[in-house]
Design a protein around this motif. Sequence first.
Motif, PDB file in Angstrom:
ATOM      1  N   LEU A   1       4.039 -53.373 -45.104  1.00  0.00           N
ATOM      2  CA  LEU A   1       4.565 -52.197 -44.409  1.00  0.00           C
ATOM      3  C   LEU A   1       4.682 -52.392 -42.843  1.00  0.00           C
ATOM      4  O   LEU A   1       3.888 -53.462 -42.138  1.00  0.00           O
ATOM      5  N   GLU A   2       5.668 -51.833 -42.470  1.00  0.00           N
ATOM      6  CA  GLU A   2       5.643 -51.929 -40.689  1.00  0.00           C
ATOM      7  C   GLU A   2       5.072 -50.520 -40.369  1.00  0.00           C
ATOM      8  O   GLU A   2       5.929 -49.528 -40.652  1.00  0.00           O
ATOM      9  N   VAL A   3       4.124 -50.407 -39.603  1.00  0.00           N
ATOM     10  CA  VAL A   3       3.478 -49.442 -39.225  1.00  0.00           C
ATOM     11  C   VAL A   3       3.883 -48.999 -37.913  1.00  0.00           C
ATOM     12  O   VAL A   3       3.748 -49.864 -36.876  1.00  0.00           O
TER      13      VAL A   3
ATOM     14  N   GLY B   1      14.845 -45.517 -29.628  1.00  0.00           N
ATOM     15  CA  GLY B   1      15.059 -46.213 -30.413  1.00  0.00           C
ATOM     16  C   GLY B   1      15.785 -45.402 -31.938  1.00  0.00           C
ATOM     17  O   GLY B   1      16.434 -44.364 -31.778  1.00  0.00           O
ATOM     18  N   SER B   2      15.003 -45.892 -32.913  1.00  0.00           N
ATOM     19  CA  SER B   2      15.754 -45.310 -34.005  1.00  0.00           C
ATOM     20  C   SER B   2      15.323 -43.804 -34.217  1.00  0.00           C
ATOM     21  O   SER B   2      15.997 -42.914 -34.826  1.00  0.00           O
ATOM     22  N   PHE B   3      14.159 -43.282 -33.668  1.00  0.00           N
ATOM     23  CA  PHE B   3      13.812 -41.914 -33.788  1.00  0.00           C
ATOM     24  C   PHE B   3      14.902 -41.120 -32.923  1.00  0.00           C
ATOM     25  O   PHE B   3      15.289 -40.229 -33.419  1.00  0.00           O
TER      26      PHE B   3
ATOM     27  N   ASP C   1       8.065 -58.136 -27.999  1.00  0.00           N
ATOM     28  CA  ASP C   1       9.083 -58.069 -29.334  1.00  0.00           C
ATOM     29  C   ASP C   1       9.163 -57.033 -29.867  1.00  0.00           C
ATOM     30  O   ASP C   1       9.630 -56.625 -30.588  1.00  0.00           O
ATOM     31  N   ASN C   2       7.530 -56.396 -30.206  1.00  0.00           N
ATOM     32  CA  ASN C   2       7.461 -55.414 -31.071  1.00  0.00           C
ATOM     33  C   ASN C   2       6.762 -54.007 -30.526  1.00  0.00           C
ATOM     34  O   ASN C   2       6.071 -53.278 -31.250  1.00  0.00           O
ATOM     35  N   CYS C   3       7.063 -53.827 -29.306  1.00  0.00           N
ATOM     36  CA  CYS C   3       6.702 -52.398 -29.028  1.00  0.00           C
ATOM     37  C   CYS C   3       7.661 -52.208 -27.656  1.00  0.00           C
ATOM     38  O   CYS C   3       8.510 -53.033 -27.248  1.00  0.00           O
ATOM     39  N   ARG C   4       7.724 -50.732 -27.108  1.00  0.00           N
ATOM     40  CA  ARG C   4       8.333 -50.510 -25.940  1.00  0.00           C
ATOM     41  C   ARG C   4       7.439 -50.334 -24.985  1.00  0.00           C
ATOM     42  O   ARG C   4       6.620 -49.751 -24.986  1.00  0.00           O
TER      43      ARG C   4
HETATM   44  P1  TMP Z   1      12.707 -48.481 -33.781  1.00  0.00           P
HETATM   45  O1  TMP Z   1      12.927 -47.208 -32.789  1.00  0.00           O
HETATM   46  O2  TMP Z   1      13.755 -49.511 -33.970  1.00  0.00           O
HETATM   47  O3  TMP Z   1      12.188 -47.801 -35.301  1.00  0.00           O
HETATM   48  O4  TMP Z   1      11.197 -49.296 -33.345  1.00  0.00           O
HETATM   49  C1  TMP Z   1       9.976 -48.825 -33.233  1.00  0.00           C
HETATM   50  C2  TMP Z   1       9.064 -49.834 -32.506  1.00  0.00           C
HETATM   51  O5  TMP Z   1       8.889 -50.739 -33.633  1.00  0.00           O
HETATM   52  C3  TMP Z   1       9.789 -50.435 -31.344  1.00  0.00           C
HETATM   53  O6  TMP Z   1       8.718 -50.882 -30.618  1.00  0.00           O
HETATM   54  C4  TMP Z   1      10.310 -51.703 -31.995  1.00  0.00           C
HETATM   55  C5  TMP Z   1       9.281 -52.091 -33.249  1.00  0.00           C
HETATM   56  N1  TMP Z   1       9.902 -52.716 -34.317  1.00  0.00           N
HETATM   57  C6  TMP Z   1       9.529 -53.972 -34.545  1.00  0.00           C
HETATM   58  O7  TMP Z   1       8.722 -54.550 -33.995  1.00  0.00           O
HETATM   59  N2  TMP Z   1      10.184 -54.726 -35.815  1.00  0.00           N
HETATM   60  C7  TMP Z   1      11.193 -53.776 -36.381  1.00  0.00           C
HETATM   61  O8  TMP Z   1      11.592 -54.597 -37.494  1.00  0.00           O
HETATM   62  C8  TMP Z   1      11.661 -52.568 -36.050  1.00  0.00           C
HETATM   63  C9  TMP Z   1      12.605 -51.945 -36.811  1.00  0.00           C
HETATM   64  C10 TMP Z   1      10.966 -51.888 -35.051  1.00  0.00           C
END
Ligand code: TMP
Length: 233
Positions: free
Chosen positions: A85-87, A95-97, A193-196
């Motif tokens: 799961l990507e939580v 972003g995607s929201f 890399d995985n947060c904003r």
């Molecule tokens: P999103 O707005 O693209 O859905 O991303 C939400 C947050 O999750 C953003 O901080 C980036 C992170 N993210 C990842 O680390 N890996 C991924 O594959 C995705 C889609 C988002």
Amino acid sequence: MKKIYSGKAKDVFEKNENEVVIYFKDDATAGNGAKHAIIEGKGILNNKITDLIFKHLMSKGIETHFISKLSDREQLVKKVTIIPLEVILRNYSAGSFSKRYGVKEGKKFKEPTFEISYKEDALNDPLLNKDHAIAMEIVDEKEYEEIKSKSKEINKILTSLFERAGIILVDFKLEFGKDKEGKIVLADEFSPDNCRLWDSKTLKKLDKDNFRNDLGNLISSYEIVLERLTNVK
Ligand code: TMP
């Protein structure tokens, strides 16, 4: 050591039956690998930032896979089975929201949102709801609720930490794993890399959006994040 997993930005090696070594690479990808570059030094910064954040979370009682930082690019962690799961937690729209729901970037939510995606590159990590995740037997109801409450707790701890560093924690992605005893612990990494992350005063982006959207120098942003976090009192 045997390589047991090769990810987009990290490789994982088997140390022994209970421990693995994570190696942080300089690869940057976006759009599920559609865009790729090598950004020299990124792996070192992400390793340092993850080290700092995981230690902070553990000092606040959050259980994680982390054992120790071994070198500039390596961490020793507990071997866990990653829950696919990507939580994602969001405090502000971005972003995607923003794209999916037509909400302008930067709206502060009254309550953080919690969402999950199925971690499966071949399917482009599709969004799931709770029933889907239970139907697919990725988690049961109790595990889903546990992941949700742990994620919200992590969000509280890190929102406060980043606030003290003059940074807004906009959103982030977590991954959890199950250890040998079946306990759910935080795994993977926590890095820009995985947060904003936005500068609290200027709203300048200090995360991977600089790469995704060709906005500016990634390394100098990540260095600012590390320096500010290091100096938080
Ligand atoms: P999103 O707005 O693209 O859905 O991303 C939400 C947050 O999750 C953003 O901080 C980036 C992170 N993210 C990842 O680390 N890996 C991924 O594959 C995705 C889609 C988002």
